[in-house]
Design an enzyme around this catalytic site. Structure first.
Site, PDB file in Angstrom:
ATOM      1  N   ASN A   1       0.830  -1.198   0.000  1.00  0.00           N
ATOM      2  CA  ASN A   1       0.000   0.000   0.000  1.00  0.00           C
ATOM      3  C   ASN A   1       0.869   1.254   0.000  1.00  0.00           C
ATOM      4  O   ASN A   1       1.960   1.261   0.561  1.00  0.00           O
ATOM      5  CB  ASN A   1      -0.950  -0.011   1.195  1.00  0.00           C
ATOM      6  CG  ASN A   1      -1.927  -1.166   1.111  1.00  0.00           C
ATOM      7  OD1 ASN A   1      -2.079  -1.758   0.044  1.00  0.00           O
ATOM      8  ND2 ASN A   1      -2.573  -1.505   2.214  1.00  0.00           N
TER       9      ASN A   1
ATOM     10  N   HIS B   1       5.983  -0.683  -2.754  1.00  0.00           N
ATOM     11  CA  HIS B   1       5.497   0.082  -3.904  1.00  0.00           C
ATOM     12  C   HIS B   1       5.510   1.588  -3.648  1.00  0.00           C
ATOM     13  O   HIS B   1       4.858   2.347  -4.355  1.00  0.00           O
ATOM     14  CB  HIS B   1       4.095  -0.390  -4.308  1.00  0.00           C
ATOM     15  CG  HIS B   1       4.083  -1.803  -4.807  1.00  0.00           C
ATOM     16  ND1 HIS B   1       2.977  -2.610  -4.804  1.00  0.00           N
ATOM     17  CD2 HIS B   1       5.089  -2.565  -5.335  1.00  0.00           C
ATOM     18  CE1 HIS B   1       3.287  -3.810  -5.291  1.00  0.00           C
ATOM     19  NE2 HIS B   1       4.555  -3.810  -5.606  1.00  0.00           N
TER      20      HIS B   1
HETATM   21  P1  NAD Z   1      -5.594  -6.100  -4.970  1.00  0.00           P
HETATM   22  O1  NAD Z   1      -6.468  -4.925  -5.241  1.00  0.00           O
HETATM   23  O2  NAD Z   1      -5.036  -6.838  -6.121  1.00  0.00           O
HETATM   24  O3  NAD Z   1      -6.398  -7.178  -4.084  1.00  0.00           O
HETATM   25  C1  NAD Z   1      -7.067  -6.802  -2.926  1.00  0.00           C
HETATM   26  C2  NAD Z   1      -7.337  -8.042  -2.110  1.00  0.00           C
HETATM   27  O4  NAD Z   1      -7.899  -7.626  -0.868  1.00  0.00           O
HETATM   28  C3  NAD Z   1      -8.323  -9.025  -2.746  1.00  0.00           C
HETATM   29  O5  NAD Z   1      -7.771 -10.322  -2.683  1.00  0.00           O
HETATM   30  C4  NAD Z   1      -9.569  -8.904  -1.874  1.00  0.00           C
HETATM   31  O6  NAD Z   1     -10.263 -10.144  -1.749  1.00  0.00           O
HETATM   32  C5  NAD Z   1      -8.968  -8.496  -0.540  1.00  0.00           C
HETATM   33  N1  NAD Z   1      -9.859  -7.743   0.335  1.00  0.00           N
HETATM   34  C6  NAD Z   1     -10.873  -6.899   0.003  1.00  0.00           C
HETATM   35  N2  NAD Z   1     -11.413  -6.361   1.108  1.00  0.00           N
HETATM   36  C7  NAD Z   1     -10.737  -6.866   2.163  1.00  0.00           C
HETATM   37  C8  NAD Z   1     -10.827  -6.675   3.572  1.00  0.00           C
HETATM   38  N3  NAD Z   1     -11.730  -5.841   4.104  1.00  0.00           N
HETATM   39  N4  NAD Z   1      -9.957  -7.349   4.361  1.00  0.00           N
HETATM   40  C9  NAD Z   1      -9.032  -8.209   3.836  1.00  0.00           C
HETATM   41  N5  NAD Z   1      -8.903  -8.408   2.507  1.00  0.00           N
HETATM   42  C10 NAD Z   1      -9.739  -7.754   1.683  1.00  0.00           C
HETATM   43  O7  NAD Z   1      -4.480  -5.597  -3.967  1.00  0.00           O
HETATM   44  P2  NAD Z   1      -2.920  -5.921  -3.918  1.00  0.00           P
HETATM   45  O8  NAD Z   1      -2.716  -7.391  -3.886  1.00  0.00           O
HETATM   46  O9  NAD Z   1      -2.384  -5.068  -2.819  1.00  0.00           O
HETATM   47  O10 NAD Z   1      -2.320  -5.380  -5.300  1.00  0.00           O
HETATM   48  C11 NAD Z   1      -2.729  -4.131  -5.838  1.00  0.00           C
HETATM   49  C12 NAD Z   1      -1.616  -3.101  -6.052  1.00  0.00           C
HETATM   50  O11 NAD Z   1      -2.239  -1.819  -6.134  1.00  0.00           O
HETATM   51  C13 NAD Z   1      -0.664  -3.015  -4.920  1.00  0.00           C
HETATM   52  O12 NAD Z   1       0.570  -3.168  -5.442  1.00  0.00           O
HETATM   53  C14 NAD Z   1      -0.793  -1.602  -4.355  1.00  0.00           C
HETATM   54  O13 NAD Z   1       0.403  -0.877  -4.553  1.00  0.00           O
HETATM   55  C15 NAD Z   1      -1.802  -0.896  -5.196  1.00  0.00           C
HETATM   56  N6  NAD Z   1      -2.957  -0.404  -4.398  1.00  0.00           N
HETATM   57  C16 NAD Z   1      -2.735   0.269  -3.238  1.00  0.00           C
HETATM   58  C17 NAD Z   1      -3.800   0.698  -2.480  1.00  0.00           C
HETATM   59  C18 NAD Z   1      -3.538   1.437  -1.186  1.00  0.00           C
HETATM   60  O14 NAD Z   1      -2.451   2.006  -0.997  1.00  0.00           O
HETATM   61  N7  NAD Z   1      -4.480   1.430  -0.241  1.00  0.00           N
HETATM   62  C19 NAD Z   1      -5.105   0.445  -2.914  1.00  0.00           C
HETATM   63  C20 NAD Z   1      -5.302  -0.242  -4.126  1.00  0.00           C
HETATM   64  C21 NAD Z   1      -4.204  -0.665  -4.853  1.00  0.00           C
END
Ligand code: NAD
Length: 263
Positions: free
Chosen positions: A115, A132
């Site tokens: 994140n 990241h």
């Molecule tokens: P992803 O979006 O690919 O997957 C999210 C995962 O979280 C899914 O498997 C989903 O089932 C699960 N999920 C959803 N709600 C949840 C909850 N309440 N509790 C636990 N799990 C839950 O995310 P990723 O694998 O981190 O990859 C996405 C990329 O995008 C990352 O590299 C990141 O850098 C970036 N990203 C960052 C943010 C952030 O900073 N908050 C948000 C979105 C994407």
């Protein structure tokens, strides 16, 4: 989702593993911040699940013309403007706070987070590697030094590194961009040190992040997965908690505090 007694058993098993471990490491993904109002990319409620994947040309655009890339970011016209706004408005949720509690209790040695939202720091976690990057920092593309985004002078674009004169870029790692060496080194170091791997809210399809739990697992390190949905890591996990991070992490903390999990 688990039935209630099944969920209780999984929480109990996770707490037991955490009580035994001497160097637990967590890999965190967007799911942890979903309950703070930041959309995930994948998974049932993910942005890309609903809208399709965007084009991933940010890294090429930066390399072609760093000044134009910065101008778009300043004008907030980039593809991720709504997403960035959600991050700016977000606050740590009970899942982030529980991870900080686990660290303070000596139960979690390190967090590798995918994140970029700075919510671990705001919740009080100290030992964090942001594989990241961080939305609120800039990084020099030549020497790798970092600074706060708000302290960078934007009267001349692209901003230049005060240390070496290289081009500065937002610290967030774009698709196609190499992971910064210092972060990657620390991730491999933590993976080699750990005796328990907690995998929270990641779809485990983005590499190299997704390979750290697999590497640990090959050494016999147990994995705990917290995710409402199945992932490629589910079959490797010793304990699977099919619930949200905001519900399950505080429950693990409570179980550890109650001391019922020490064997
Ligand atoms: P992803 O979006 O690919 O997957 C999210 C995962 O979280 C899914 O498997 C989903 O089932 C699960 N999920 C959803 N709600 C949840 C909850 N309440 N509790 C636990 N799990 C839950 O995310 P990723 O694998 O981190 O990859 C996405 C990329 O995008 C990352 O590299 C990141 O850098 C970036 N990203 C960052 C943010 C952030 O900073 N908050 C948000 C979105 C994407």
């Amino acid at each position: 989702m688990h039935q209630r007694d099944e969920l209780d058993r999984a929480i109990e098993a996770a707490a037991r593993e955490m009580a035994r471990a001497s160097h637990a490491v967590a890999l965190v993904g967007a799911g942890l911040s979903a309950e703070s109002g930041i959309p995930t990319f994948r998974g049932g409620e993910g942005l890309w699940t609903k809208l399709g994947e965007p084009t991933f040309d940010g890294w090429e655009l930066f390399n072609e013309d760093p000044a134009a890339w910065w101008q778009r970011a300043i004008d907030f016209k980039e593809e991720f403007a709504d997403f960035n706004r959600a991050i700016d408005e977000a606050r740590p949720n009970p899942g982030h706070l529980a991870m900080a509690d686990l660290e303070a209790m000596g139960r979690l040695a390190h967090v590798i987070t995918q994140n970029i939202d700075n919510l671990h720091q705001r919740a009080g976690s100290r030992h964090i590697t942001e594989i990241h990057g961080n939305r609120y920092l800039v990084r020099c593309m030549s020497c790798g030094s970092r600074d706060r985004l708000e302290s960078v002078r934007l009267d001349r674009l692209p901003p230049l590194c005060p240390e070496c004169g290289g081009f500065m870029k937002n610290d967030t790692v774009m698709f196609g961009e190499p992971i910064p060496e210092d972060a990657l080194r620390e991730c491999y170091r933590q993976t080699a040190l750990c005796d328990l791997f907690l995998v929270v809210g990641t779809s485990a399809v983005v590499y190299p992040a997704a390979e750290f739990p697999v590497m640990a697992c090959r050494r016999g390190v147990p994995l705990i997965e917290i995710n409402p949905e199945e992932t490629p890591l589910s079959g490797l996990a010793e304990v699977v908690i099919r619930a949200s991070a905001g519900e399950s992490l505080p429950a693990i903390v409570e179980r550890l505090k109650a001391g019922t999990s020490r064997s």
